[in-house]
Motif scaffolding. Structure first.
Motif, mmCIF file in Angstrom:
data_model
loop_
_atom_site.group_PDB
_atom_site.id
_atom_site.type_symbol
_atom_site.label_atom_id
_atom_site.label_comp_id
_atom_site.label_asym_id
_atom_site.label_seq_id
_atom_site.Cartn_x
_atom_site.Cartn_y
_atom_site.Cartn_z
ATOM 1 N N TYR A 25 0.839 -1.192 0.000
ATOM 2 C CA TYR A 25 0.000 0.000 0.000
ATOM 3 C C TYR A 25 0.877 1.247 0.000
ATOM 4 N N ARG A 26 0.304 2.321 -0.489
ATOM 5 C CA ARG A 26 0.938 3.631 -0.402
ATOM 6 C C ARG A 26 0.021 4.554 0.391
ATOM 7 N N GLN A 27 0.624 5.364 1.244
ATOM 8 C CA GLN A 27 -0.124 6.351 1.998
ATOM 9 C C GLN A 27 0.554 7.697 1.815
ATOM 10 N N GLN A 28 -0.016 8.514 0.978
ATOM 11 C CA GLN A 28 0.529 9.850 0.748
ATOM 12 C C GLN A 28 0.223 10.732 1.953
ATOM 13 N N PRO A 29 0.999 11.798 2.134
ATOM 14 C CA PRO A 29 0.857 12.622 3.341
ATOM 15 C C PRO A 29 -0.575 13.070 3.591
ATOM 16 N N GLY A 30 -1.083 12.794 4.769
ATOM 17 C CA GLY A 30 -2.413 13.229 5.167
ATOM 18 C C GLY A 30 -3.550 12.499 4.484
ATOM 19 N N GLN A 31 -3.237 11.389 3.831
ATOM 20 C CA GLN A 31 -4.277 10.689 3.084
ATOM 21 C C GLN A 31 -4.444 9.249 3.565
ATOM 22 N N SER A 32 -5.365 8.587 2.932
ATOM 23 C CA SER A 32 -5.671 7.206 3.277
ATOM 24 C C SER A 32 -4.713 6.256 2.569
ATOM 25 N N LEU A 33 -4.952 4.976 2.733
ATOM 26 C CA LEU A 33 -4.101 3.962 2.127
ATOM 27 C C LEU A 33 -4.658 3.568 0.763
ATOM 28 N N THR A 34 -3.757 3.433 -0.196
ATOM 29 C CA THR A 34 -4.126 3.017 -1.539
ATOM 30 C C THR A 34 -3.380 1.742 -1.881
ATOM 31 N N LEU A 35 -4.104 0.742 -2.323
ATOM 32 C CA LEU A 35 -3.488 -0.524 -2.682
ATOM 33 C C LEU A 35 -2.693 -0.376 -3.973
ATOM 34 N N ILE A 36 -1.415 -0.748 -3.925
ATOM 35 C CA ILE A 36 -0.566 -0.710 -5.114
ATOM 36 C C ILE A 36 -0.687 -2.018 -5.869
ATOM 37 N N ALA A 37 -0.430 -3.122 -5.159
ATOM 38 C CA ALA A 37 -0.391 -4.420 -5.832
ATOM 39 C C ALA A 37 -0.454 -5.550 -4.818
ATOM 40 N N THR A 38 -0.781 -6.700 -5.332
ATOM 41 C CA THR A 38 -0.780 -7.939 -4.558
ATOM 42 C C THR A 38 0.413 -8.768 -5.011
ATOM 43 N N ALA A 39 1.229 -9.202 -4.061
ATOM 44 C CA ALA A 39 2.434 -9.981 -4.378
ATOM 45 C C ALA A 39 2.168 -11.441 -4.063
ATOM 46 N N ASN A 40 2.242 -12.257 -5.077
ATOM 47 C CA ASN A 40 1.987 -13.681 -4.932
ATOM 48 C C ASN A 40 3.273 -14.457 -5.160
ATOM 49 N N GLN A 41 3.505 -15.457 -4.360
ATOM 50 C CA GLN A 41 4.708 -16.249 -4.517
ATOM 51 C C GLN A 41 4.586 -17.127 -5.744
ATOM 52 N N GLY A 42 5.589 -17.073 -6.592
ATOM 53 C CA GLY A 42 5.604 -17.930 -7.770
ATOM 54 C C GLY A 42 4.920 -17.360 -8.994
ATOM 55 N N SER A 43 4.401 -16.156 -8.880
ATOM 56 C CA SER A 43 3.787 -15.533 -10.065
ATOM 57 C C SER A 43 4.010 -14.026 -10.004
ATOM 58 N N GLU A 44 3.713 -13.372 -11.097
ATOM 59 C CA GLU A 44 3.881 -11.915 -11.139
ATOM 60 C C GLU A 44 2.873 -11.232 -10.225
ATOM 61 N N ALA A 45 3.284 -10.083 -9.737
ATOM 62 C CA ALA A 45 2.372 -9.302 -8.896
ATOM 63 C C ALA A 45 1.196 -8.798 -9.716
ATOM 64 N N THR A 46 0.090 -8.587 -9.036
ATOM 65 C CA THR A 46 -1.115 -8.050 -9.668
ATOM 66 C C THR A 46 -1.267 -6.596 -9.252
ATOM 67 N N TYR A 47 -1.269 -5.689 -10.222
ATOM 68 C CA TYR A 47 -1.268 -4.262 -9.941
ATOM 69 C C TYR A 47 -2.672 -3.671 -10.034
ATOM 70 N N GLU A 48 -2.907 -2.686 -9.179
ATOM 71 C CA GLU A 48 -4.168 -1.956 -9.214
ATOM 72 C C GLU A 48 -4.099 -0.883 -10.295
#
Lengths: 111, 114
Positions: B35-58
């Motif tokens: 996740y990324r949390q920019q200053p003063g803001q909420s959390l934003t999902l960047i990606a899901t990291a799975n073992q053995g496969s490529e990450a899935t990006y938002e």
């Protein structure tokens, strides 16, 4: 869904009063919800959760209410203490175990 | 709850450079999330990291900018590439508890890009 905003809304309460923090979620298919507390400089801390087949769940001093009709969550904190001062986020689970966060509310407890 | 350790906890970086953030979990987990949390803001999902496969990006996040590795069930890295001041944020690693779905977070890595 991405939350955008420059300023977090602030709720100020007197120590000892009850606090109610509200959150609107976006996906009617979300099946699980979590409230988090985030203190300055720290990661979000799990407070309480609720599944979509429930409308109320109680913990120690905290209660979460879920209204699926209007896609609304609330967190009630009883007898608010100075240590409760933090930013509170709701998160909804949509898709395969992915959580999306609401915009957050800053709780300020006045002694 | 899972114990999640992130390194570095904070860093100050120069524009145009890249930084890799490490996330270590004390138990094996299927999915790890960044996740990324920019200053003063909420959390934003960047990606899901799975073992053995490529990450899935938002939506809005791409592999070239945020390459992710997941070499095993207890470790993941997120690289923030070619950084600009707009990348100044807290980057958070999280994992879910398999049997309940609860999501736990590390303390985050606070990046400041000059």
């Amino acid at each position: 869904g991405e939350s955008v905003g420059l300023h977090l809304p602030t709720l100020s309460v007197q120590e000892g009063d009850n606090s109610i923090i509200n959150c609107a979620y976006s996906n009617s298919a979300s099946d699980y919800f979590i409230w988090y507390k985030q203190e300055s400089g720290k990661g979000p801390q799990f407070i309480i959760d609720i599944r979509s087949n429930m409308d109320k769940r109680q913990g120690q001093r905290v209660t979460v209410l879920l209204n699926k009709t209007v896609k609304h969550l609330s967190l009630q904190i009883a007898a608010t203490q100075p240590g409760d001062s933090a930013v509170y986020f709701c998160a909804e689970r949509s898709g395969f175990n992915k959580f999306y966060f609401g915009s957050g509310t800053k709780l300020n407890v006045k002694p | 709850s899972a114990v999640i350790s992130q390194k570095p906890s904070r860093d100050i970086c120069q524009r145009g450079t890249s930084l890799t953030i490490q996330c270590q979990v004390d138990s094996q987990v299927t999915m790890m999330f960044w996740y990324r949390q920019q200053p003063g803001q909420s959390l934003t999902l960047i990606a899901t990291a799975n073992q053995g496969s490529e990450a899935t990006y938002e939506s809005g996040f791409v592999i070239d900018k945020f390459p992710i590795s997941r070499p095993n069930l207890t470790f993941s890295t997120l690289t923030v590439s070619n950084m600009s001041p707009e990348d100044s944020s807290i980057y958070l690693c999280s994992v879910d508890r398999a049997n309940t779905g609860e999501l736990f977070f590390g303390e985050g890595s606070r990046l400041t890009v000059l």
